[in-house]
Each structure stands twice: as C-alpha cells, then as structure tokens.
Design a protein around this motif. Structure first.
Motif, PDB file in Angstrom:
ATOM      1  N   LEU A   1      28.168  57.053  41.395  1.00  0.00           N
ATOM      2  CA  LEU A   1      27.736  58.437  41.487  1.00  0.00           C
ATOM      3  C   LEU A   1      28.871  59.383  41.865  1.00  0.00           C
ATOM      4  CD1 LEU A   1      24.324  57.849  43.286  1.00  0.00           C
ATOM      5  CD2 LEU A   1      24.719  58.342  40.872  1.00  0.00           C
ATOM      6  N   HIS A   2      30.016  58.840  42.275  1.00  0.00           N
ATOM      7  CA  HIS A   2      31.167  59.686  42.564  1.00  0.00           C
ATOM      8  C   HIS A   2      31.875  60.052  41.262  1.00  0.00           C
ATOM      9  CE1 HIS A   2      30.912  57.786  46.675  1.00  0.00           C
ATOM     10  NE2 HIS A   2      31.098  59.046  46.991  1.00  0.00           N
ATOM     11  N   ALA A   3      32.222  61.313  41.134  1.00  0.00           N
ATOM     12  CA  ALA A   3      32.954  61.782  39.957  1.00  0.00           C
ATOM     13  C   ALA A   3      34.443  61.836  40.288  1.00  0.00           C
ATOM     14  CB  ALA A   3      32.461  63.165  39.534  1.00  0.00           C
ATOM     15  N   ILE A   4      35.251  61.062  39.564  1.00  0.00           N
ATOM     16  CA  ILE A   4      36.678  60.971  39.821  1.00  0.00           C
ATOM     17  C   ILE A   4      37.432  61.755  38.756  1.00  0.00           C
ATOM     18  CG2 ILE A   4      38.640  59.423  40.136  1.00  0.00           C
ATOM     19  CD1 ILE A   4      36.630  57.195  40.701  1.00  0.00           C
TER      20      ILE A   4
ATOM     21  N   LEU B   1      47.674  53.449  40.806  1.00  0.00           N
ATOM     22  CA  LEU B   1      46.795  52.770  41.746  1.00  0.00           C
ATOM     23  C   LEU B   1      46.330  51.454  41.125  1.00  0.00           C
ATOM     24  CD1 LEU B   1      44.371  55.628  42.947  1.00  0.00           C
ATOM     25  CD2 LEU B   1      46.177  54.556  44.302  1.00  0.00           C
ATOM     26  N   ASN B   2      45.946  50.518  41.958  1.00  0.00           N
ATOM     27  CA  ASN B   2      45.252  49.325  41.482  1.00  0.00           C
ATOM     28  C   ASN B   2      43.754  49.566  41.602  1.00  0.00           C
ATOM     29  OD1 ASN B   2      47.552  47.882  40.887  1.00  0.00           O
ATOM     30  ND2 ASN B   2      47.618  46.818  42.846  1.00  0.00           N
ATOM     31  N   SER B   3      43.011  49.093  40.611  1.00  0.00           N
ATOM     32  CA  SER B   3      41.575  49.366  40.594  1.00  0.00           C
ATOM     33  C   SER B   3      40.772  48.116  40.260  1.00  0.00           C
ATOM     34  CB  SER B   3      41.258  50.452  39.564  1.00  0.00           C
ATOM     35  OG  SER B   3      39.859  50.599  39.399  1.00  0.00           O
ATOM     36  N   ILE B   4      39.657  47.969  40.980  1.00  0.00           N
ATOM     37  CA  ILE B   4      38.634  46.980  40.636  1.00  0.00           C
ATOM     38  C   ILE B   4      37.358  47.753  40.342  1.00  0.00           C
ATOM     39  CG2 ILE B   4      37.161  45.111  41.478  1.00  0.00           C
ATOM     40  CD1 ILE B   4      39.450  44.252  43.289  1.00  0.00           C
ATOM     41  N   GLN B   5      36.761  47.494  39.188  1.00  0.00           N
ATOM     42  CA  GLN B   5      35.481  48.104  38.847  1.00  0.00           C
ATOM     43  C   GLN B   5      34.505  47.014  38.453  1.00  0.00           C
ATOM     44  OE1 GLN B   5      35.857  51.134  35.859  1.00  0.00           O
ATOM     45  NE2 GLN B   5      36.823  52.577  37.239  1.00  0.00           N
ATOM     46  N   PHE B   6      33.251  47.195  38.839  1.00  0.00           N
ATOM     47  CA  PHE B   6      32.218  46.236  38.445  1.00  0.00           C
ATOM     48  C   PHE B   6      30.879  46.946  38.419  1.00  0.00           C
ATOM     49  CE2 PHE B   6      32.778  46.120  43.007  1.00  0.00           C
ATOM     50  CZ  PHE B   6      31.506  46.081  43.528  1.00  0.00           C
ATOM     51  N   ASN B   7      29.974  46.448  37.618  1.00  0.00           N
ATOM     52  CA  ASN B   7      28.644  47.052  37.583  1.00  0.00           C
ATOM     53  C   ASN B   7      27.685  46.230  38.430  1.00  0.00           C
ATOM     54  OD1 ASN B   7      28.176  44.827  35.972  1.00  0.00           O
ATOM     55  ND2 ASN B   7      27.628  45.987  34.142  1.00  0.00           N
ATOM     56  N   ARG B   8      26.490  46.764  38.629  1.00  0.00           N
ATOM     57  CA  ARG B   8      25.533  46.120  39.512  1.00  0.00           C
ATOM     58  C   ARG B   8      25.011  44.800  38.947  1.00  0.00           C
ATOM     59  NH1 ARG B   8      24.015  49.475  43.704  1.00  0.00           N
ATOM     60  NH2 ARG B   8      24.877  51.570  43.540  1.00  0.00           N
ATOM     61  N   GLN B   9      24.999  44.674  37.630  1.00  0.00           N
ATOM     62  CA  GLN B   9      24.582  43.401  37.051  1.00  0.00           C
ATOM     63  C   GLN B   9      25.549  42.280  37.428  1.00  0.00           C
ATOM     64  OE1 GLN B   9      24.633  46.356  35.475  1.00  0.00           O
ATOM     65  NE2 GLN B   9      23.486  46.307  33.561  1.00  0.00           N
ATOM     66  N   PHE B  10      26.837  42.621  37.563  1.00  0.00           N
ATOM     67  CA  PHE B  10      27.839  41.600  37.850  1.00  0.00           C
ATOM     68  C   PHE B  10      27.705  41.034  39.256  1.00  0.00           C
ATOM     69  CE2 PHE B  10      31.982  40.422  39.645  1.00  0.00           C
ATOM     70  CZ  PHE B  10      32.354  39.420  38.771  1.00  0.00           C
TER      71      PHE B  10
ATOM     72  N   ASN C   1      53.128  54.363  46.549  1.00  0.00           N
ATOM     73  CA  ASN C   1      53.440  55.509  47.400  1.00  0.00           C
ATOM     74  C   ASN C   1      52.183  56.329  47.680  1.00  0.00           C
ATOM     75  OD1 ASN C   1      56.228  54.892  47.398  1.00  0.00           O
ATOM     76  ND2 ASN C   1      56.473  55.890  45.407  1.00  0.00           N
ATOM     77  N   ASP C   2      52.230  57.136  48.747  1.00  0.00           N
ATOM     78  CA  ASP C   2      51.115  58.034  49.059  1.00  0.00           C
ATOM     79  C   ASP C   2      50.785  58.877  47.833  1.00  0.00           C
ATOM     80  OD1 ASP C   2      51.572  56.987  51.529  1.00  0.00           O
ATOM     81  OD2 ASP C   2      52.002  58.874  52.534  1.00  0.00           O
ATOM     82  N   THR C   3      49.482  59.080  47.592  1.00  0.00           N
ATOM     83  CA  THR C   3      49.062  59.859  46.431  1.00  0.00           C
ATOM     84  C   THR C   3      47.771  60.591  46.756  1.00  0.00           C
ATOM     85  OG1 THR C   3      48.667  59.736  44.030  1.00  0.00           O
ATOM     86  CG2 THR C   3      47.681  58.019  45.404  1.00  0.00           C
ATOM     87  N   ASN C   4      47.326  61.429  45.846  1.00  0.00           N
ATOM     88  CA  ASN C   4      46.070  62.157  45.994  1.00  0.00           C
ATOM     89  C   ASN C   4      45.062  61.657  44.967  1.00  0.00           C
ATOM     90  OD1 ASN C   4      46.984  63.829  48.091  1.00  0.00           O
ATOM     91  ND2 ASN C   4      47.825  65.320  46.656  1.00  0.00           N
ATOM     92  N   VAL C   5      43.805  61.586  45.388  1.00  0.00           N
ATOM     93  CA  VAL C   5      42.716  61.229  44.485  1.00  0.00           C
ATOM     94  C   VAL C   5      41.638  62.294  44.620  1.00  0.00           C
ATOM     95  CG1 VAL C   5      40.967  59.512  43.894  1.00  0.00           C
ATOM     96  CG2 VAL C   5      43.195  58.769  44.762  1.00  0.00           C
TER      97      VAL C   5
ATOM     98  N   TYR D   1      41.502  63.916  48.165  1.00  0.00           N
ATOM     99  CA  TYR D   1      41.708  62.984  49.265  1.00  0.00           C
ATOM    100  C   TYR D   1      43.133  62.434  49.198  1.00  0.00           C
ATOM    101  CZ  TYR D   1      36.627  62.912  49.797  1.00  0.00           C
ATOM    102  OH  TYR D   1      35.308  63.266  49.994  1.00  0.00           O
ATOM    103  N   SER D   2      43.774  62.340  50.345  1.00  0.00           N
ATOM    104  CA  SER D   2      45.087  61.717  50.421  1.00  0.00           C
ATOM    105  C   SER D   2      44.890  60.225  50.615  1.00  0.00           C
ATOM    106  CB  SER D   2      45.892  62.305  51.591  1.00  0.00           C
ATOM    107  OG  SER D   2      47.122  61.613  51.734  1.00  0.00           O
TER     108      SER D   2
END
Length: 282
Positions: free
Chosen positions: A64-67, A75-84, A40-44, A51-52
């Motif tokens: 560099l973004h602070a969440i 929410l579904n999330s994908i995270q990865f670092n620059r080495q990956f 469903n619609d949510t806020n982040v 942000y909607s």
C-alpha cells in the motif's frame, strides 16, 4: 533474480539502480518490499515523503506504500507477495501482520551494526545461490530463508525501538485491530465499530494500546484514512466528491474538515500543491 510458483507465488531479489528503477516502480504496487542499503546514504520517497535511508539501514514497506522509484540511486531489494509467504504466517509476529509490516501509515526502519550487517550480507548471498536452483524445493527453501531474514530483522527492530514484552494474547489483539483497520477503514471510522467486530469494549482497547504502543486506536484509524486520502488526491484524477464518499464520509464539508484538521490544508489545496504543505498553513 526471481521465483514464480504455480499458484501465483512470487519472490524477487535485486539490486536497484537506474537501469531497473522503472520496473521496480511498476512492481511495488503489488508486493511487500524490503529495502536494504549497504551502500552510501540515500533518499527514498514514500507516499510523497522523503526519507533518509542511511548506509546499513533497512526499510520495510507494504504493497500500500507508493514508492517514487526515480529518486532511488542504488539499493538492494527483496519483494514478495502474500501468496509466497504470508498465508501460513498471517498470525505470526514475523508475518504480514507482524511488527515490521504492522501499519501502513508508518515506515519501519532498522540499523545494522557490524555483526548484523554481516549476517544480512550472508543471507543475501544464500538467497542468490538458491535462486540459481531450479528444483521442486526452491520455493520452500526461499520461504525458509525469508523467515530467517524476518526473524533477525524483527529482533533488531524490537531491541532498537524498545518494544515491550507483551503477552501473546495482547499482541494478537493489537495486530488484529490493525488488520481490521486495513480491511474496513473506508466504512468504519470509530473505535467502537472495531471493538464490536472484536467483541471487546472500546475502553479496553484504548487502555491496551496506551499501555503498550505510542498511538491510540483512533489515531491508527485516522492515519490510515488520511494516508489513503493523500494517495487518491495525488495519484488519481478522482474528484474530491468521489473521494469523500469512497472514504465513507457523508458529505464534502465533513471530509474537508477532517482532512484539514489532520494535515493543515484543504483536500483541494493539498492536490493543487502536489502534496506540499506550507508549514505556515499548519
């Protein structure tokens, strides 16, 4: 579900809800983030801006973004670092200097139509299946899947934002400028300084940007400085004097004038108000 490589490579796939939000908040300072909302619609809240994120939208964030993780519902999330992923793709349109991670002062989003939503959902399932494997090919397979994911998202972003076709050499110049700003924004504040690093006339950079994107080189520099100033004012106890010199200003009055001109309130007022700017003050 996560993958860890021998050389610090990291990839994380998860459904974020209240049970993992705290850990997500701890991780996101070090990794690039992709937030997909099939719910469903949510806020982040990113950098103290709400942000909607509507259903079937995807948001792309750099490390560099602070969440503010406490505001996330599901929410579904994908995270990865620059080495990956990013070392082999740093010059690519779909890499960490590409369109989706182009500038840290912006938060790119895309909307998925029915066809694209089905494609993303299928990729998500393939990611999950691959993360269950444990052989020596797992990391390479995950990188291939992530590349496919980013290619699809980049195409959608370009179509939805009517990104003009730009010769590769010109796009390289634009991306390289943005990258240099990330490296030097604390010490270099003028277009001329970056033009010198790139061995190009400042005027040609300005003309190139005006022809192909909506912001000037100076705006990109100043927005990056403002973004860091906001983060330091709200997320640290560093004095305003220390922030002044950390961001490359000669004295506090010059920093205060710059900040107030951009935000509409003094650095002290911004910190005292916890980042809330009264529209009247602007």
């Amino acid at each position: 579900m996560e993958f860890k490589g021998r050389n610090g490579e990291f990839f994380w796939l998860t459904k974020i809800d209240n049970t993992v939000a705290e850990n997500f908040g701890q991780k996101n300072e070090s990794y690039l983030n992709i937030l997909w909302n099939p719910f469903n619609d949510t806020n982040v809240t990113v950098d103290n801006v709400v942000y909607s994120l509507k259903k079937n939208e995807i948001m792309f964030l750099t490390e560099l973004h602070a969440i503010e993780s406490s505001t996330i519902e599901v929410l579904n999330s994908i995270q990865f670092n620059r080495q990956f992923y990013c070392l082999d793709n740093h010059d690519s349109e779909i890499g960490c200097k590409g369109i989706l991670f182009f500038g840290t002062s912006q938060v790119p989003t895309i909307f998925l139509n029915e066809e694209n939503d089905a494609a993303i959902a299928l990729l998500w399932k393939v990611f999950q299946n691959e993360l269950k494997a444990s052989d020596e090919l797992q990391g390479e397979m995950l990188q291939m899947l992530l590349k496919r994911f980013l290619i699809l998202c980049t195409r959608i972003f370009k179509e939805q934002n009517k990104v003009r076709h730009v010769e590769e050499t010109k796009m390289d110049i634009i991306r390289n400028f943005s990258f240099l700003v990330e490296v030097h924004y604390k010490s270099k504040h003028t277009v001329a300084e970056y033009a010198a690093l790139m061995n190009k006339p400042a005027k040609s950079l300005t003309n190139l940007f005006s022809s192909h994107i909506s912001k000037t080189p100076l705006q990109i520099i100043q927005e990056r400085i403002v973004l860091e100033a906001k983060r330091m004012l709200l997320n640290t106890e560093i004095t305003i004097k220390e922030i002044t010199f950390e961001l490359g200003f000669e004295d506090m009055p010059s920093f205060s004038r710059f900040f107030k001109n951009k935000i509409g309130i003094s650095p002290k007022g911004y910190r005292d108000n916890n980042g809330v700017v009264n529209p009247i003050e602007k």
